[in-house]
Design a protein around this motif. Sequence first.
Motif, PDB file in Angstrom:
ATOM      1  N   GLU A 197     -31.761  80.168  33.147  1.00 19.99           N
ATOM      2  CA  GLU A 197     -32.254  80.976  34.256  1.00 19.99           C
ATOM      3  C   GLU A 197     -32.348  82.436  33.821  1.00 19.99           C
ATOM      4  O   GLU A 197     -31.977  82.806  32.712  1.00 19.99           O
ATOM      5  CB  GLU A 197     -31.317  80.847  35.462  1.00 19.99           C
ATOM      6  N   GLY A 198     -32.849  83.278  34.711  1.00 15.91           N
ATOM      7  CA  GLY A 198     -32.804  84.721  34.499  1.00 15.91           C
ATOM      8  C   GLY A 198     -33.575  85.194  33.282  1.00 15.91           C
ATOM      9  O   GLY A 198     -33.090  86.043  32.528  1.00 15.91           O
ATOM     10  N   ALA A 199     -34.784  84.714  33.086  1.00 13.82           N
ATOM     11  CA  ALA A 199     -35.568  85.101  31.909  1.00 13.82           C
ATOM     12  C   ALA A 199     -36.014  86.557  31.973  1.00 13.82           C
ATOM     13  O   ALA A 199     -36.258  87.103  33.051  1.00 13.82           O
ATOM     14  CB  ALA A 199     -36.799  84.194  31.781  1.00 13.82           C
ATOM     15  N   ALA A 200     -36.114  87.192  30.805  1.00 14.66           N
ATOM     16  CA  ALA A 200     -36.636  88.554  30.681  1.00 14.66           C
ATOM     17  C   ALA A 200     -37.419  88.635  29.380  1.00 14.66           C
ATOM     18  O   ALA A 200     -37.062  87.995  28.383  1.00 14.66           O
ATOM     19  CB  ALA A 200     -35.513  89.578  30.686  1.00 14.66           C
ATOM     20  N   ILE A 201     -38.481  89.438  29.382  1.00 14.61           N
ATOM     21  CA  ILE A 201     -39.417  89.489  28.251  1.00 14.61           C
ATOM     22  C   ILE A 201     -39.400  90.865  27.604  1.00 14.61           C
ATOM     23  O   ILE A 201     -39.418  91.889  28.276  1.00 14.61           O
ATOM     24  CB  ILE A 201     -40.856  89.192  28.719  1.00 14.61           C
ATOM     25  N   ILE A 202     -39.409  90.858  26.261  1.00 15.41           N
ATOM     26  CA  ILE A 202     -39.662  92.082  25.501  1.00 15.41           C
ATOM     27  C   ILE A 202     -40.552  91.702  24.321  1.00 15.41           C
ATOM     28  O   ILE A 202     -40.295  90.719  23.622  1.00 15.41           O
ATOM     29  CB  ILE A 202     -38.349  92.762  25.049  1.00 15.41           C
ATOM     30  N   LYS A 203     -41.626  92.465  24.132  1.00 13.51           N
ATOM     31  CA  LYS A 203     -42.595  92.190  23.061  1.00 13.51           C
ATOM     32  C   LYS A 203     -42.397  93.214  21.946  1.00 13.51           C
ATOM     33  O   LYS A 203     -42.564  94.409  22.179  1.00 13.51           O
ATOM     34  CB  LYS A 203     -44.027  92.252  23.596  1.00 13.51           C
ATOM     35  N   ARG A 204     -42.071  92.733  20.765  1.00 12.70           N
ATOM     36  CA  ARG A 204     -41.871  93.607  19.615  1.00 12.70           C
ATOM     37  C   ARG A 204     -42.165  92.837  18.319  1.00 12.70           C
ATOM     38  O   ARG A 204     -41.944  91.622  18.247  1.00 12.70           O
ATOM     39  CB  ARG A 204     -40.422  94.137  19.559  1.00 12.70           C
ATOM     40  N   ASN A 205     -42.616  93.580  17.331  1.00 16.45           N
ATOM     41  CA  ASN A 205     -42.696  93.073  15.958  1.00 16.45           C
ATOM     42  C   ASN A 205     -43.469  91.758  15.824  1.00 16.45           C
ATOM     43  O   ASN A 205     -43.090  90.851  15.090  1.00 16.45           O
ATOM     44  CB  ASN A 205     -41.280  92.894  15.392  1.00 16.45           C
ATOM     45  N   GLY A 206     -44.560  91.669  16.584  1.00 17.64           N
ATOM     46  CA  GLY A 206     -45.425  90.496  16.475  1.00 17.64           C
ATOM     47  C   GLY A 206     -44.913  89.261  17.197  1.00 17.64           C
ATOM     48  O   GLY A 206     -45.439  88.167  16.996  1.00 17.64           O
ATOM     49  N   LYS A 207     -43.890  89.435  18.024  1.00 14.78           N
ATOM     50  CA  LYS A 207     -43.309  88.277  18.716  1.00 14.78           C
ATOM     51  C   LYS A 207     -43.100  88.583  20.199  1.00 14.78           C
ATOM     52  O   LYS A 207     -42.956  89.735  20.604  1.00 14.78           O
ATOM     53  CB  LYS A 207     -41.962  87.884  18.086  1.00 14.78           C
ATOM     54  N   ILE A 208     -43.072  87.517  20.990  1.00 13.32           N
ATOM     55  CA  ILE A 208     -42.689  87.572  22.388  1.00 13.32           C
ATOM     56  C   ILE A 208     -41.263  87.044  22.455  1.00 13.32           C
ATOM     57  O   ILE A 208     -41.017  85.871  22.158  1.00 13.32           O
ATOM     58  CB  ILE A 208     -43.596  86.707  23.282  1.00 13.32           C
ATOM     59  N   PHE A 209     -40.325  87.912  22.793  1.00  9.51           N
ATOM     60  CA  PHE A 209     -38.934  87.487  22.920  1.00  9.51           C
ATOM     61  C   PHE A 209     -38.605  87.266  24.391  1.00  9.51           C
ATOM     62  O   PHE A 209     -38.947  88.085  25.240  1.00  9.51           O
ATOM     63  CB  PHE A 209     -37.995  88.539  22.337  1.00  9.51           C
ATOM     64  N   MET A 210     -37.944  86.152  24.658  1.00  9.62           N
ATOM     65  CA  MET A 210     -37.531  85.829  26.020  1.00  9.62           C
ATOM     66  C   MET A 210     -36.028  85.542  26.023  1.00  9.62           C
ATOM     67  O   MET A 210     -35.588  84.544  25.468  1.00  9.62           O
ATOM     68  CB  MET A 210     -38.290  84.616  26.560  1.00  9.62           C
TER      69      MET A 210
END
Length: 330
Positions: A197-210
């Motif tokens: 649960e509780g997903a959050a997204i940050i986009k860096r360095n050619g990747k989508i981090f969740m």
Amino acid sequence: MTTTEYVNPIVPQRADPWIYKHTDGYYYFTGSVPAYDCIEVRRAKTINGLTDAEPVVCWRKYDSGPMSANIWAPEIHYIDGKWYIYFAAARTAETNEGLFDHRMFVLECEASNPLDGPWIEKGQMKTKWESFSLDATSFEHRGVRYYVWAQKDPAIRGNSNLYIAPMLNPWTIAVEQQVCISTPEFEWEKIGFLVNEGAAIIKRNGKIFMTYSASATDYNYCMGLLWADENSDLLDPASWHKSPAPVFSTHQELSIFGPGHNSFTVAEDGVTDLLVYHARNYKEIVGDPLYDPNRHACVQPISWTPSGFPDFGKPLTRAAVGAAAEDVKV
């Protein structure tokens, strides 16, 4: 790395913290209030300023029916010139059967300052099933806006999995395209409850981090990590990779317990990425952890590894958390 020292907790007794820095220079903060009865927003020019910023209630629960109990995990977003708040709510019940009867809802505000309102209900966010669902977030990637949330699939054992779908507008998803990208599979995701649960997204360095959170909301609560290549099909479950170990968890020696349900923002320098999360400063909880109010909103910088992955480090020390958290212990 920012030279700003953040005085944790940034906001005491606010679980599921969300901080968004807008183009007007303000940081906007919201989170679950202890009574779970309303949604409030505050803003300040600095993150430390959020501590004393006056909260404004922009919506209150109903007395009965849908959206009448357990208002959880609001997030404030600015999309196409309007403000939106995504949140989960249950219905009042005479027994605890209503506790896990959550659905996801959307509010909209056209004012330039969302604290001024008014906020308009846009209704329930409909998905494939009418089942327990919560913790929605939204992000844009290459012209497509996506919705990510946690939900109970009636055919899968457990409490919640993570799903993604493209959005037709800020209050509607393309239901036929929703896919599951993570289920609780490791032991650290299944303590007390089988939870992603509780997903959050940050986009860096050619990747989508969740990032996401797992297990019960006591000291076992912790953060996991998914990632996908920025060029991959984000609606293909095979595009998402999963860390086999938690990336942020209880640090008993530092008296930080159950850190999780995070969000991301950027420091005042406009460069340093920040992790926003809640945690308790004690392990033993009397009664149901959900009704213990002392999950405090905290902030700390993120570093990045040579391979381009986030390094969340350890939760801030008890000394750094400071007396504010101690003073509100019950």
